[in-house]
Design a protein around this motif. Sequence first.
Motif, mmCIF file in Angstrom:
data_model
loop_
_atom_site.group_PDB
_atom_site.id
_atom_site.type_symbol
_atom_site.label_atom_id
_atom_site.label_comp_id
_atom_site.label_asym_id
_atom_site.label_seq_id
_atom_site.Cartn_x
_atom_site.Cartn_y
_atom_site.Cartn_z
ATOM 1 N N THR A 51 52.774 39.898 46.792
ATOM 2 C CA THR A 51 52.377 38.499 46.634
ATOM 3 C C THR A 51 51.108 38.177 47.424
ATOM 4 O O THR A 51 50.360 37.268 47.044
ATOM 5 C CB THR A 51 53.516 37.564 47.073
ATOM 6 O OG1 THR A 51 53.944 37.895 48.395
ATOM 7 C CG2 THR A 51 54.699 37.687 46.138
ATOM 8 N N ALA A 52 50.866 38.917 48.495
ATOM 9 C CA ALA A 52 49.588 38.745 49.197
ATOM 10 C C ALA A 52 48.426 39.166 48.300
ATOM 11 O O ALA A 52 47.369 38.518 48.288
ATOM 12 C CB ALA A 52 49.584 39.559 50.491
ATOM 13 N N ALA A 53 48.617 40.238 47.535
ATOM 14 C CA ALA A 53 47.588 40.654 46.580
ATOM 15 C C ALA A 53 47.343 39.570 45.543
ATOM 16 O O ALA A 53 46.195 39.233 45.223
ATOM 17 C CB ALA A 53 48.013 41.956 45.895
ATOM 18 N N GLY A 54 48.430 39.016 45.010
ATOM 19 C CA GLY A 54 48.285 37.937 44.032
ATOM 20 C C GLY A 54 47.665 36.697 44.637
ATOM 21 O O GLY A 54 46.845 36.024 43.996
ATOM 22 N N GLY A 55 48.041 36.374 45.878
ATOM 23 C CA GLY A 55 47.463 35.208 46.540
ATOM 24 C C GLY A 55 45.972 35.354 46.766
ATOM 25 O O GLY A 55 45.205 34.407 46.570
ATOM 26 N N ALA A 56 45.550 36.548 47.186
ATOM 27 C CA ALA A 56 44.117 36.790 47.391
ATOM 28 C C ALA A 56 43.362 36.730 46.068
ATOM 29 O O ALA A 56 42.266 36.149 45.979
ATOM 30 C CB ALA A 56 43.916 38.155 48.050
ATOM 31 N N ARG A 57 43.943 37.316 45.031
ATOM 32 C CA ARG A 57 43.295 37.318 43.720
ATOM 33 C C ARG A 57 43.161 35.893 43.165
ATOM 34 O O ARG A 57 42.110 35.508 42.647
ATOM 35 C CB ARG A 57 44.102 38.189 42.753
ATOM 36 C CG ARG A 57 43.429 38.424 41.413
ATOM 37 C CD ARG A 57 44.177 39.445 40.601
ATOM 38 N NE ARG A 57 45.511 38.991 40.219
ATOM 39 C CZ ARG A 57 46.633 39.526 40.684
ATOM 40 N NH1 ARG A 57 46.592 40.530 41.550
ATOM 41 N NH2 ARG A 57 47.809 39.068 40.280
ATOM 42 N N SER A 58 44.223 35.109 43.302
ATOM 43 C CA SER A 58 44.198 33.737 42.792
ATOM 44 C C SER A 58 43.216 32.871 43.560
ATOM 45 O O SER A 58 42.449 32.106 42.977
ATOM 46 C CB SER A 58 45.608 33.131 42.874
ATOM 47 O OG SER A 58 46.512 33.836 42.050
ATOM 48 N N ALA A 59 43.252 32.973 44.894
ATOM 49 C CA ALA A 59 42.367 32.146 45.710
ATOM 50 C C ALA A 59 40.908 32.504 45.515
ATOM 51 O O ALA A 59 40.023 31.642 45.610
ATOM 52 C CB ALA A 59 42.748 32.283 47.186
ATOM 53 N N GLY A 60 40.628 33.769 45.232
ATOM 54 C CA GLY A 60 39.236 34.198 45.116
ATOM 55 C C GLY A 60 38.616 34.000 43.752
ATOM 56 O O GLY A 60 37.379 33.973 43.628
ATOM 57 N N MET A 61 39.424 33.829 42.703
ATOM 58 C CA MET A 61 38.886 33.792 41.347
ATOM 59 C C MET A 61 37.931 32.630 41.125
ATOM 60 O O MET A 61 36.870 32.786 40.503
ATOM 61 C CB MET A 61 40.018 33.743 40.315
ATOM 62 C CG MET A 61 39.506 33.758 38.872
ATOM 63 S SD MET A 61 40.813 33.754 37.625
ATOM 64 C CE MET A 61 41.481 35.395 37.837
ATOM 65 N N ALA A 62 38.296 31.449 41.616
ATOM 66 C CA ALA A 62 37.427 30.281 41.411
ATOM 67 C C ALA A 62 36.067 30.491 42.064
ATOM 68 O O ALA A 62 35.024 30.119 41.502
ATOM 69 C CB ALA A 62 38.101 29.030 41.974
ATOM 70 N N TYR A 63 36.043 31.095 43.245
ATOM 71 C CA TYR A 63 34.780 31.380 43.921
ATOM 72 C C TYR A 63 33.994 32.456 43.170
ATOM 73 O O TYR A 63 32.761 32.380 43.054
ATOM 74 C CB TYR A 63 35.039 31.848 45.359
ATOM 75 C CG TYR A 63 35.664 30.803 46.246
ATOM 76 C CD1 TYR A 63 34.872 29.881 46.921
ATOM 77 C CD2 TYR A 63 37.043 30.740 46.414
ATOM 78 C CE1 TYR A 63 35.442 28.925 47.743
ATOM 79 C CE2 TYR A 63 37.619 29.788 47.232
ATOM 80 C CZ TYR A 63 36.810 28.874 47.902
ATOM 81 O OH TYR A 63 37.386 27.926 48.706
ATOM 82 N N TYR A 64 34.706 33.470 42.676
ATOM 83 C CA TYR A 64 34.049 34.595 42.006
ATOM 84 C C TYR A 64 33.260 34.126 40.791
ATOM 85 O O TYR A 64 32.081 34.486 40.630
ATOM 86 C CB TYR A 64 35.107 35.623 41.601
ATOM 87 C CG TYR A 64 34.558 36.838 40.891
ATOM 88 C CD1 TYR A 64 34.009 37.891 41.616
ATOM 89 C CD2 TYR A 64 34.614 36.949 39.503
ATOM 90 C CE1 TYR A 64 33.512 39.027 40.969
ATOM 91 C CE2 TYR A 64 34.131 38.074 38.856
ATOM 92 C CZ TYR A 64 33.577 39.105 39.589
ATOM 93 O OH TYR A 64 33.080 40.213 38.938
#
Length: 446
Positions: free
Chosen positions: A235-248
């Motif tokens: 879930t940490a992987a998913g949390g990082a991926r979700s939080a970073g997508m908008a910035y990416y």
Amino acid sequence: MTTPRVGLAEKAGFFAGNVGNIVFSTTINSFLLIYLTDEIGLAAAAVGTLFLVARIVDGVSDPVMGYVVDHLPVTRWGRFRTYLLVGGAIGAFSFVALFLAPALSPAPLVAVWVAYLLWGFAFDLMDIPLNSLIPAMATHPGDRRQLSGIKAFSYLFGGAVVTAAALPLADRIGWPAFVIGLAVVSLLLTSLAATRVRERVTPVRQDRYGWRDLARMLLADKAVIILLGTVIALTAAGGARSAGMAYYFTYFVGDRGLIAVAALATVVPTALGTIVFPWLARFSGYKATFVGALVLEAIAIGALLVVPATGWPLALVALGVTAFGGGGALTMIYVIVAELVDYVEWRHGYRVEGAMASLGSFAAKAGGGIGAALTGYTLAMTGYLAGQEQTAEGLRGIVLAQSLLPGGLALLAAVLFALYPISRQLATRVAGELAQRRESDAVSAR
């Protein structure tokens, strides 16, 4: 003795309830960070610290909530459905407060700290009963695989829809109207689940476990500890991926509208993952299949490190493959948790759906907080400028936060689960012996 099979109407209700749950988590995991930095004006590092500390502090209360859920009075609806309905209403109110409190308060950082902590407690009231349902609804392996697939797909499908719609809707109607509307939709879906599903599985023994029993069953069991660490990393992987997508997509790719395209592009691969990996598990077992899904997810998301800003079609392909592995991993984890509930009952004598769900809730919140916090710290350390043109170092940080960070965490989850001690043969033995115990109890009660 096996329980009656789960019908189509129940599966639809179960799907609805899980979508109602995930729309909250997705909005918070994917957009609360950028909402607080770009809309409210808080520093990325300050928000990262909030996510890390508040999630872990809140997660400590989850075993308490799981104990409470397992000891609540059984109503005519069963052990969990009544409390799912009540928790859905409280969770909806708390979700709205999380977004409105910092916008309306003269001290937004203090307000969001308070609201975020309260949200964690409120979310437990809907999340733990919902996550307790799979082992309570069915004992048949096929039903459990299907329900786990439905749960995983509903999470990723609901998450994709919210990810695609959130920013365009929030830009058009404003964040207050958006979060209120989402809360109403979630409450309706949760209510549908509470009224449609059925609880069939009753504990072998009717007395309730105590705190010492809980510590003995969960905290000292190798299988539980390894699975807990695995879910935190996943879930940490998913949390990082979700939080970073908008910035990416906003800053690195330079096209905010591609967030919706990327989210929708993951729907079909997610659906395939929820079907293919459970099918593979019938031949290779849950352990090997789960590890394979995690490794695929790690490689695919990590590939974004070498994709240039102009190569966004390749980025969409990488995200699609990530969703395929992620769909499989999520499906497998819910099947494994249901199996673990049986294992604990077989070994220790008590059925602990609520306690096990609370550990899953703790892992999800702690992992999501860790992933989002690491994203915030990565942005802060590489010079992220909220709402402005980024430096080369800032862009590099955004790419790292969307590629190596979630990829490394997914790979960590795979390494941890490789140590999981419950084999396919042991799980089959556990299921057979528990069925015999229930059959014996049923005969004795006649």
